[in-house]
Structures are given as C-alpha cells and as structure tokens.
Enzyme design. Structure first.
Site, PDB file in Angstrom:
ATOM      1  CB  CYS A   2      -0.895   0.009   1.243  1.00 23.79           C
ATOM      2  SG  CYS A   2      -1.884  -1.485   1.450  1.00 23.79           S
ATOM      3  CG  LEU A  51      -1.382  -4.159  -4.643  1.00 20.30           C
ATOM      4  CD1 LEU A  51      -2.030  -3.873  -5.988  1.00 20.30           C
ATOM      5  CD2 LEU A  51       0.135  -4.292  -4.803  1.00 20.30           C
ATOM      6  CB  VAL A  54      -3.823 -10.832   2.923  1.00 18.22           C
ATOM      7  CG1 VAL A  54      -4.496 -11.628   4.028  1.00 18.22           C
ATOM      8  CG2 VAL A  54      -2.607 -11.574   2.394  1.00 18.22           C
TER       9      VAL A  54
END
Length: 615
Positions: A2, A51, A54
């Site tokens: 991120c 992004l 998970v």
C-alpha cells in the site's frame, strides 16, 4: 502492499482538511490502485491507498480499533509473514479480531504491547499509529528497510508518507535542497545515507527504528541491529541451519490471496528462491509456479562478455525453468520503449536513480503485473552471503572508503568547481563512511582479516542493500506489483552475518555456503555459474539517446543543473564516448558513460519538475 500518508498538527484543527490529505494519498495511487481511504480528527489526518493481497473485505484502511476509552488508528504498508503466530498469541491474551488481515494484527499488537510489538513481527512493513487519547504518533519500519517511510517535522506539524511525493503534495511544503542534499545526489549517488530524505527538513525512518512523536518532541529508537556473536556451528551444521531458515522464509512469503510468481534471471539467487517455491507448490498440490525473466531487445547482438557480465541470462533462465517445471514468461523490453521511458522512473522515485536498470526494471514489473500481483525476488543474497567482488578484492579490503565509492573521481570530473567547493565530496563520503564503520559491533578475539570482512558485510547490508531494496520497491510499486524478498528475512540475515568467511566461501567458491544449501535443488552448471548483474543495455542506441539528451541539456541556458556541472567536462565526455568502450553496468555508482549522461539528465529534470530551490 500500500501507500500511506499523514498529517499531524497539535495546534491546528485538521478535521476539515480532507482535500489536502486526499492530495497526499492521490500522489501514491500507483502503490494502491484497488482501494483508498481517509481518516480525519482534530489533530490527525491519514490517507491510505490499497493494493489488495490478503483479506479484501477485512483489511480496509485507515483502521481504527478501541481499547477501553482510547481509539488507535493505523495506516500500514507491508506484509506480515507470521500473522497467524502473532494473532494466536494475542487471542491467548484475550484480544479479539474482526478480520483475518495482517493489518488488524499489526494494530492490535501495538495496542497490546506498544513498541515491543516490533520484536514479534516477521515481515516487511512501514506503518503509523495515531493514539488519540495521548495525542501521540508512532511510526516504525521493518528491520532491513524493505518498505519506505519519510517524514518532515515543521514546528507543530509532522508530515509523513511512503514516498517523498506524498509530502511534496502538501501545499505548504516547499521543496528545498541544501548542500547536504546535493552531496547525497552527486557524491553518494543512489546509495544514499540511511535516514536521509534529500529534501531539506525531510528524513527517512531508518530501518530497524521506531519513532514516537508528541507535541513536546520526537523520540527515535533502535529496535534491531546487526549483532556480532561467535559462530559455534560446524560447516555441516551451518549449511543445514541456513537451509532451514531459507526454505522457511520462502514458504512463508508464498502466502497470498492473489497469484504469486517469482523473478527468475537464471542466476543463483533467483533460481534458489524459485526452486523452493516450485517445490512447495508441488508438495501442496498447487498449479505449477509461474516465473519471469527480463531481457532487453537484441541483447545477444550487442552483448560481449566482460569483467562485469560473463554470460547472457536468458538461456540460463529457460534452463532453470525447465529443470523446475515452471511456467516461464520471457519479457523482452524493446529498445525504443527503453528510450521512450528514460525519465519514467524519476516520476516513480522522486529523486535521480539508477539509469537504464531502473527503466528495464519498471517495464519488467509492468509486464509481470498483467498476470500477477505478488512476486518473490532474489535481492539481498549478495549482501548477506558475500557475493560482491569487494568481499574478496584486496583493493576494496584495503580501501578507506565504501567499496562502491572507489571511483568517486569519475563523478567529480563532471562537477562544477562551485559544487565541489560547496559539498566537498571526498570529505563528505569519508565522513559518512566513518559513521557507518563506527556502528559495527566488534567481536572480541576476531582477527584483522575476519574483522574487515565483517565490516564489508555490515556496509553492504546497511548501506548498499537499501539502494537495491529502494529500487525494487519503487519500480515494482510504480507498476502496482508487490515484490517480496526472502533473503531479507531477519533470522537468516542475523545468522549468516556471523558465519565466518571461510564457511561463506566454502569449497573455494564465492557464496559457497549458499551453493551448498542449494546443491540438491539446481543443475550443477547453474549452481556454479558466475555472478551476472541485473541487465543494463550495451546497445549503442541507448548511448546515442542519452548523449543527445545531455548535450541538449547543456545547450539550454535555462537548464537548472548548469551551475552544478562542468559543462566542458560533459562535452569532452561526449566526444570520448564516440570511441569504442567496455559496457559497464551500474555497480554501486553510475560508472558507464551512457548511464552518467542518463543520470545528469535525470538530475536536471528533477530540479525542474519539483521546482526545487537550492539553499
């Protein structure tokens, strides 16, 4: 992975500053194209770009959780590879969770243990937590500095961001560069000093550090560093223990909710990572591993074996892929695309970088991203296992400077007299070198030769490796691709750092220890292939393009770089470049002539783009 950014101000109401914090986050969009979020309170404003790797539903940020009457808000960039272990410990202590994301584990860990949570993490990360009740900001970075984090403290205000552009996006921040920043750009080069943000007033949270900021001031603490301890294992025990650590590191980093691949150059390091990954995929019944290699168009036409690069990578990548049974993707970067994108990496890095190998890496990552979101890579093996020439060349061992700064004179040649007087490049590099040496923990009873190799290892891991990690992070995240680096697992680094040189170079081989670890994983000829650096391009078109841009630059009286360079020396270098010369890829400093032209053009564009004031 991120992008994170934030603005703390203890004397200003930020609850209505959504536009500004969104601008800071928008600057990081390539790091997180899948989602975005913002948090605003009276004294804190956070932005996040995500992004998704998970827990798509449960990992949204900024994330706020409460403990009693207090609220803690987190923005986090990274990946924990021991999420389940840490979550289990927190559950046993009575904490509860709303998701299975590592983001929540990081936040709850800080709420439970404060700064001690960092000792429990195995992963790559940079994060910030706002403690509302105590009005404090906590920032931390992983042990090896895989994930970046910059900050600027200005009076009652702190700005922070994953990348410099997030801070530069704040309308009140004025981009200035002083003599020290220029020394980093011209004398140190891409291998910049840890903690240095280049721009005046901007710092980087150092690898293995945490910072606690309040209205009263800032506290910067080290939570991890390389320690020197006696090595007690035999060679056979060392090989086995290293194998266990390495295989565990690779397997942990294959965890993801999105497709994972590996980079495979055909060299020892990426081949080793790919071998463990392919084996794990086979053992767990998954589809075959996908691997990727990069080469520049017509490389075989222009390549000549030399002291820097003994052989082309492409045939070896295919050989390893066939041996491991992977689905291999050969990415060929067109030369014209290289030329068209000469300055694209500057937009991603925010500061001048590594010339042609930045361009090819960025274009490579863009190609990989078309099918994959996560890739495992072989970075850090040379620093950890002693693969570089400077670990064994007497010239480097005897030098009283960084091994990669031995040719500082080549850079000084193109500096203006005024710049040299201002930054005193030789003195500056010497001072930074002595600072680094002073950090090395000595081992009682270690002989002089072994102590010197320890120093070289420390310098390589703490000063040179961050350069490559920074490049990999920027070029991959610039393409919205998450790159993981198993060789930076801190348990592996700690252990191998203390292995004596005779074991690291066992069997008379550079990286002999790693070759023994991988002996049953790779073909014999691939196992003992000589090191080949990441491919630059020897194509004359690249030299022609960068030379032309450099000459156009110095012919333009408005070029901001002109007071900083010796125009006559650049012209002379351009004239010399018409003569045949050995291709010299980037190796610690910008040494190749084409790369030097490229670097100067980047510096000039950097000064123009950000409207930088020299102070």
């Amino acid at each position: 992975m991120c992008g994170i950014a934030g603005w703390i101000d203890w004397e200003r109401d930020l609850s209505h500053e959504q536009r500004t914090v969104q601008l800071m986050g928008k600057a990081l969009e390539c790091r997180g194209p899948d989602d975005h979020g913002a948090f605003l309170s009276r004294n804190a404003a956070f932005a996040h770009r995500r992004l998704v790797v998970v827990d798509p539903a449960g990992g949204a940020q900024p994330m706020t959780r409460r403990l009693g009457e207090n609220a803690y808000t987190l923005v986090y960039n990274g990946e924990l590879y021991n999420t389940d272990d840490v979550r289990k410990e927190l559950l046993e202590e009575g904490y509860t969770f709303q998701s299975y994301s590592d983001t929540e584990v990081v936040l709850i860990s800080y709420m439970a243990w404060g700064s001690r949570c960092l000792e429990k993490f195995n992963g790559i990360f940079a994060f910030a937590v706002w403690d509302e009740a105590n009005q404090r900001l906590f920032m931390a970075r992983d042990r090896l500095g895989v994930k970046p984090l910059f900050y600027a403290r200005q009076g009652s205000r702190i700005l922070f961001s994953s990348e410099l552009k997030g801070i530069l996006a704040h309308p009140d921040f004025v981009p200035e560069v002083d003599a020290e920043g220029l020394a980093e750009v011209f004398a140190i080069g891409p291998a910049k000093t840890p903690g240095h943000g280049i721009f005046k007033g901007v710092n980087e949270v150092r690898a293995g550090h945490w910072i606690l900021a309040s209205k009263e001031g800032m506290r910067d603490e080290v939570y991890w560093t390389l320690r020197s301890i006696p090595h007690e294992h035999t060679l056979e025990e060392t090989v086995e223990h290293t194998r266990v650590l390495f295989e565990d590191a690779v397997r942990r980093q294959l965890v993801s909710d999105v497709p994972v691949c590996t980079f495979l150059s055909g060299g020892l390091d990426s081949s080793g990572v790919s071998a463990i990954a392919a084996e794990y995929y086979a053992q767990t019944g998954r589809e075959p591993l996908h691997t990727y290699s990069v080469e520049i168009e017509d490389m075989e036409k222009h390549f000549t074996a030399n002291s820097f690069q003994k052989s082309l990578d492409a045939p070896w990548a295919m050989k390893i892929s066939e041996h491991l049974g992977t689905v291999h993707h050969r990415v060929v970067v067109p030369m014209q695309q290289m030329i068209d994108d000469l300055l694209t990496p500057l937009e991603v890095r925010d500061v001048p970088g590594m010339a042609d190998i930045d361009v090819s890496m960025y274009l490579f990552c863009k190609a990989v991203k078309e099918n994959h979101t996560v890739a495992l890579t072989g970075e850090a093996a040379d620093e950890v296992f002693g693969g570089y020439p400077w670990f064994h060349r007497q010239e480097s061992l005897d030098a009283d400077t960084f091994p990669w700064s031995l040719r500082l004179g080549e850079r000084m040649r193109i500096m203006s007299s005024d710049l040299k007087e201002t930054i005193r490049p030789e003195e500056y590099v010497s001072r930074r070198y002595q600072e680094a040496l002073a950090e090395v923990e000595r081992l009682p009873g270690e002989d002089a030769a072994e102590a010197r190799v320890r120093e070289i290892g420390y310098l390589s891991i703490t000063r040179f490796l961050p350069t490559l990690l920074d490049r990999k992070d920027r070029m991959s995240m610039g393409a919205s691709l998450e790159a993981r680096v198993p060789f930076t697992d801190h348990r592996l680094v700690e252990y191998v750092y203390n292995v004596p040189w005779a074991m690291k170079a066992c069997d008379g081989e550079i990286k002999g220890l790693l070759r023994r670890v991988l002996r049953d994983k790779l073909p014999h000829d691939a196992l003992y292939r000589k090191k080949s650096p990441y491919p630059g391009t020897p194509n004359a078109e690249y030299l022609e393009a960068t030379r032309r841009l450099a000459l156009d630059m110095i012919a333009d009286s408005n070029s901001p770089i002109l007071p900083l360079i010796d125009v006559g020396a650049v012209k002379q270098l351009a004239q010399e470049s018409y003569q045949p010369m050995e291709h010299r890829p980037w190796f610690g400093q910008i040494l190749g002539t084409a790369q030097l032209f490229h670097y100067l053009v980047e510096v000039n564009e950097w000064l123009k783009t950000w409207k930088i004031r020299l102070v």
